[in-house]
Enzyme design. Structure first.
Site, PDB file in Angstrom:
ATOM      1  CE  LYS A  26      -4.415   2.268   1.985  1.00  0.00           C
ATOM      2  NZ  LYS A  26      -2.972   3.681   1.851  1.00  0.00           N
TER       3      LYS A  26
ATOM      4  CG  ASP B 259       1.024   7.852   2.704  1.00  0.00           C
ATOM      5  OD1 ASP B 259       0.092   8.604   2.503  1.00  0.00           O
ATOM      6  OD2 ASP B 259       2.147   7.930   3.787  1.00  0.00           O
TER       7      ASP B 259
ATOM      8  CD  GLU C   8      -0.999   4.125   4.505  1.00  0.00           C
ATOM      9  OE1 GLU C   8      -1.916   4.283   4.421  1.00  0.00           O
ATOM     10  OE2 GLU C   8      -0.068   4.341   3.429  1.00  0.00           O
TER      11      GLU C   8
END
Length: 324
Positions: A31, A33, A178
């Site tokens: 993931k 950011d 993340e």
């Protein structure tokens, strides 16, 4: 030049790792950011970047313009995330913020591109050549994307892990990332839909904080806390750590309102008064536990959410490196 269809980005739903029995039916991506972007490459060497809102953000990222030439004459619409990388190669949203919002100032955008280079992480292909890939399963779209060979100094197509979700999540935790996004291998691309076939799993981080103030809510929440202003103890006082505006039930909000009323004072307890309109101050004696994603370099909590009161802890016990 090809006429490309406008495609709204598919969105992921927050959740947990899929059950172990179905692990081999999912792919796992890191993931990122950053700023979501749909990338339009008409095949003439140009690039157009649209934000999730549909806004044209192309002028803000001149350092990504060469992607059009890298792809050649193949028209395409790709899905990805624009990030700014830290010294260890991790996406750093705070660094990226200096690049965002500069579409109206090309000269400044060009200067910032030298100071904070952008990097485009590509993870899906929704149109290629003369055909839409939206109806195809994730595995086929991913194969088409990887076949483009888009790896360069300012863009990349990171590998994915199929199955092994627990291992992927542990790897990102250890690397300080993340979290992961789990994508069902059979999932079609659903433009503009927040789908359960894409699940984002963030690492939960918690910290104990001292409440130093609050901001009243609006409407039905009038008189109740709309947000808490929280901080962390250090030898010289109380350092402001951010504003927490989610995570309570109605009963918890009402309980907090009473505790805040009893602790009301006229002076700000933080080292420096936070620039928060309508703030009300309290004696810094109420301790709570907050979930958050990451911290800014100034120590502020990102995406904080209230978890629970901590009556077992004294305010003087709470610091940035204290219990959590």
């Amino acid at each position: 030049m090809a006429s490309l269809p406008l495609v709204a980005p598919m969105l992921a739903t927050a959740g947990r790792l899929p059950p172990g029995a179905t692990a081999d039916q999912w792919a796992y991506e890191v993931k990122q950011d950053g700023q979501r972007a749909m990338v339009y490459l008409p095949g003439d060497g140009s690039v157009r970047l649209l934000a999730r809102s549909g806004a044209d953000i192309t002028p803000a990222y001149p350092d990504l313009a060469a992607l059009g030439a890298a792809l050649g004459g193949v028209p395409a619409v790709l899905d990805g995330e624009i990030v700014a990388l830290d010294s260890e190669g991790r996406s750093d949203f705070e660094r990226l913020q200096s690049r965002m919002g500069l579409s109206g100032s090309p000269a400044r955008a060009a200067r910032m591109a030298q100071r904070v280079p952008a990097h485009l992480v590509l993870f899906d292909a929704v149109f290629l050549g003369e055909r839409s890939l939206v109806p195809l399963p994730y595995t086929e779209r991913r194969a088409e994307l990887e076949g483009l060979g888009l790896h360069g100094p300012r863009w990349s197509t990171p590998a994915v892990v199929v199955g092994h979700g627990e291992e992927a999540l542990a790897m990102t935790r250890e690397a300080g990332l993340e979290g992961v996004v789990a994508k069902r291998l059979s999932s079609v691309y659903e433009p503009g839909v927040r789908a359960r076939t894409w699940i984002k799993i963030r690492h939960a981080r918690t910290v104990d904080v001292v409440v130093g103030g609050w901001v009243p809510g609006r409407g039905r929440l009038g008189g109740l806390p709309g947000a808490l202003l929280v901080g962390e103890r250090h030898p010289g006082g109380l350092r402001y750590a951010g504003s927490v505006g989610t995570g309570w039930s109605d009963a918890e909000r009402s309980r907090l309102a009473e505790l805040l009323r009893v602790a009301a004072v006229d002076t700000c307890p933080f080292d420096e008064t936070p620039p928060v309109a309508g703030a009300r101050w309290v004696l810094p004696r109420l301790v709570g536990e907050v979930r958050y994603s990451t911290r800014t370099r100034a120590g502020r909590l990102r995406q904080p959410s209230w978890h629970r009161l901590r009556p077992d802890l004294a305010p003087d016990d709470i610091g940035q490196d204290g219990p959590s």
